[in-house]
Design a protein around this motif. Structure first.
Motif, mmCIF file in Angstrom:
data_model
loop_
_atom_site.group_PDB
_atom_site.id
_atom_site.type_symbol
_atom_site.label_atom_id
_atom_site.label_comp_id
_atom_site.label_asym_id
_atom_site.label_seq_id
_atom_site.Cartn_x
_atom_site.Cartn_y
_atom_site.Cartn_z
ATOM 1 N N LYS A 249 115.767 -80.293 38.164
ATOM 2 C CA LYS A 249 114.662 -80.893 38.832
ATOM 3 C C LYS A 249 113.682 -80.952 37.873
ATOM 4 N N GLN A 250 114.199 -81.508 36.617
ATOM 5 C CA GLN A 250 113.088 -81.710 35.458
ATOM 6 C C GLN A 250 113.529 -83.119 34.843
ATOM 7 N N ARG A 251 112.662 -84.066 35.064
ATOM 8 C CA ARG A 251 112.931 -85.586 34.655
ATOM 9 C C ARG A 251 112.451 -85.549 33.229
ATOM 10 N N VAL A 252 113.155 -85.807 32.260
ATOM 11 C CA VAL A 252 112.954 -86.109 30.934
ATOM 12 C C VAL A 252 111.887 -87.477 30.979
ATOM 13 N N SER A 253 110.491 -87.247 30.485
ATOM 14 C CA SER A 253 109.846 -88.471 30.447
ATOM 15 C C SER A 253 109.176 -89.063 29.148
ATOM 16 N N ALA A 283 122.084 -95.927 30.992
ATOM 17 C CA ALA A 283 121.595 -96.866 29.930
ATOM 18 C C ALA A 283 119.911 -97.192 30.199
ATOM 19 N N HIS A 284 119.729 -97.393 31.446
ATOM 20 C CA HIS A 284 118.294 -97.735 31.963
ATOM 21 C C HIS A 284 117.379 -96.315 31.330
ATOM 22 N N ALA A 285 117.874 -95.405 31.742
ATOM 23 C CA ALA A 285 116.959 -94.269 31.576
ATOM 24 C C ALA A 285 117.015 -94.059 29.941
ATOM 25 N N THR A 290 113.851 -94.216 24.513
ATOM 26 C CA THR A 290 113.977 -94.489 23.112
ATOM 27 C C THR A 290 113.057 -95.542 22.868
ATOM 28 N N ARG A 291 112.389 -96.104 23.914
ATOM 29 C CA ARG A 291 111.383 -97.265 23.787
ATOM 30 C C ARG A 291 110.219 -97.170 22.293
ATOM 31 N N VAL A 301 119.978 -101.183 24.497
ATOM 32 C CA VAL A 301 120.598 -100.274 25.464
ATOM 33 C C VAL A 301 120.220 -100.649 26.937
ATOM 34 N N GLU A 302 119.029 -101.191 27.100
ATOM 35 C CA GLU A 302 118.474 -101.669 28.245
ATOM 36 C C GLU A 302 119.237 -102.782 28.749
ATOM 37 N N GLU A 303 119.696 -103.678 27.813
ATOM 38 C CA GLU A 303 120.401 -104.888 28.220
ATOM 39 C C GLU A 303 122.006 -104.779 28.811
#
Ligand SMILES: Cc1cc2nc3c(=O)[nH]c(=O)nc-3n(C[C@H](O)[C@H](O)[C@H](O)COP(=O)(O)OP(=O)(O)OC[C@H]3O[C@@H](n4cnc5c(N)ncnc54)[C@H](O)[C@@H]3O)c2cc1C
Length: 467
Positions: A249-253, A283-285, A290-291, A301-303
């Motif tokens: 329950k820890q979402r890396v942001s 990949a979307h996460a 890495t943005r 990666v996003e594509e």
């Protein structure tokens, strides 16, 4: 050394576990944290016991032919927990014009290897069979990274694509065959054409050299699972991690460089400084994380597109199912215009999936070619699956068990050019020392591939001081 693994699917678990193994082997002090956004580990892997049925919400097995998951099970000491398919029922059916036709014996994903069952099959038309046989004579062809659709059309014809390759591949990759990179998914067929010219002859020669497991008395069938379902692999791995290593329950942001080290922050306020970070997220996460580090890398990666899917597991009294269920299940060509991509006779394929006198059947819906159907609500999806099972198998009775599981944006799609993209991503990572990416998005979507990807990331992370 402080190692943070982000993502508690099979890739992240395999990475975390391998990190502990390598640290132990090399006598390295290791401080490990595995961060997972959800309240449970496993990612796409989830098994549940309901009313005596064992329901797989996601994957129901893994491929033993690719060695990495099986090797992990051996090291974990759980090889004796594996169960194999009941190969008396190895048959797969194809839904064609409202009826289930057996895929001819010896058909290997794209092409036949046994001529008599192929010649007498009710699944193909005579012109379709003749066109497939033309593969025996056709010269080599094709370009650099061909789509699966183009390859099959060229070598075996449109009917082979429509009635077999497309539905079988949709059952694995949920993909549009005209987008799917053959090099990234089934390089074996390219190799066969290169070395043997004809796919049919090449497959036949390969079979003579190394018969399929099951026909050779080999120990394992192609697909294996655990006695208590695929989640056994998750719980076994989790139990081998150091106490307190898992943060649920820890979402890396956010992920940022802090001198030579890394700083990982979660939406819940967690802060972790690390020498090495492994992103084992979808990949979307990964692209979001890495943005700001490397926008070009994040875009690459996003594509990588993702498809969504759903599984509907239905339990019936055996007496209520008129079909013999003498196979592992069926696949549905897109041209049939159905919601189901495939149906698995789960309790025939593996023992212990249904209580005595009952059967468990699982429908697979959605994917790249039929995403729209997932917009329907749960009841409508279950009703669709039931309606189509009625047509395919004659089941009119109410199920005694009905479970729906949705998998939004869970299945990466390897489009033409995928491997070149992955190589560029890997090259760009050279400028971000201490950071590794792993998971289904890159070099294989199956569980065995994910194990390999996670373990390799852990070895990179702990292997060299200068990574
Ligand atoms: C319905 C279905 C059926 C399948 N059937 C099979 C099969 O039979 N055999 C087979 O080999 N493969 C099968 N697959 C494929 C295989 O299951 C997956 O490719 C594999 O499990 C992916 O593992 P992963 O760890 O790379 O990713 P995932 O399982 O997607 O795990 C990624 C994890 O990262 C977490 N995460 C994401 N963002 C963050 C963040 N910011 N912070 C913290 N955590 C985060 C997610 O919550 C998730 O738990 C199937 C897949 C699906 C969906």
């Amino acid at each position: 050394m402080k190692v943070v693994v982000v993502g508690g699917g099979i890739t992240g678990l395999a990475a975390a576990h391998r990190a502990t193994e390598v640290a132990r082997e090399r006598g390295l002090p290791l401080d490990l944290t595995l961060i997972e956004a959800r309240d449970r580990l496993g990612g796409s892997i989830a098994s549940e016991r309901v009313d005596g049925f064992l329901v797989e919400a996601g994957p129901d097995s893994f491929l033993s032919e690719k060695p990495w998951a099986l090797a992990l099970c051996r090291r974990l000491g759980v090889e004796d927990r594996l169960v194999r398919t009941d190969d008396r029922f190895r048959k797969v059916f194809v839904w064609h014009r409202g009826r289930l036709h057996p895929l001819p014996d010896g058909f290997q994903l794209l092409a036949p290897t046994a001529m008599l069952p192929f010649a007498t099959s009710s699944l193909f038309s005579l012109p379709g069979k003749l066109r497939m046989a033309l593969d025996l004579l056709l010269p080599r062809g094709g370009g650099d990274d061909e789509s699966l659709g183009a390859f099959v059309r060229r070598r075996l014809g449109a009917e082979a694509l429509e009635r077999v390759a497309q539905p079988l591949v949709a059952g694995i990759y949920t993909a549009d065959p005209d987008d799917l990179s053959l090099t990234a998914t089934m390089p074996r067929f390219i190799e066969l054409e290169r070395t043997e010219r004809s796919i049919i002859l090449g497959l036949r020669r390969a079979l003579r050299r190394a018969p399929l497991p099951g026909t050779s008395g080999a120990r394992w069938s192609l697909f294996v699972t655990f006695g208590d379902g695929m989640e056994e692999l998750v719980t076994t791995l989790a139990a081998r991690l150091p106490a307190g290593a898992v943060a649920l329950k820890q979402r890396v942001s956010a992920l940022e460089r802090a001198g030579q080290r890394w700083r990982v922050a979660t939406s819940e306020g967690g802060r972790f400084d690390a020498d090495r970070v492994i992103l084992a997220t979808e990949a979307h996460a990964t692209a979001r994380l890495t943005r700001y580090l490397d926008p070009a890398l994040a875009t690459l990666v996003e594509e990588i597109p993702y498809a969504s899917a759903a599984t509907v597991s239905l339990g019936y009294r055996r007496a209520d199912v008129p079909h013999a269920l003498d196979g592992f299940g069926f696949v549905v060509p897109r041209s049939e215009g159905r919601a189901l991509l495939a149906g698995t006779f789960s309790s025939v394929k593996y023992p212990g999936r249904a209580p005595a006198g009952h059967v468990l059947i699982r429908g697979f819906l959605g994917g790249m070619l039929n995403a729209g159907v997932l917009a329907e609500d749960d009841d409508a999806l279950v009703a669709r699956a039931r309606g189509e099972l009625r047509e395919a198998l004659g089941i009119a009775a109410e199920p005694v068990l009905s479970r729906l599981h949705r998998w939004p944006a869970s299945m990466p799609q390897y489009r033409v050019g995928h491997l070149a993209r992955v190589e560029t991503i890997e090259h760009a990572l050279g400028a971000l020392p201490g950071l590794s990416l792993a998971g289904a998005a890159y070099r294989g979507v199956g569980i065995a591939d994910c194990v390999r990807s996670g373990e390799a990331a852990a070895e990179r992370a702990l292997g060299r001081g200068d990574v």
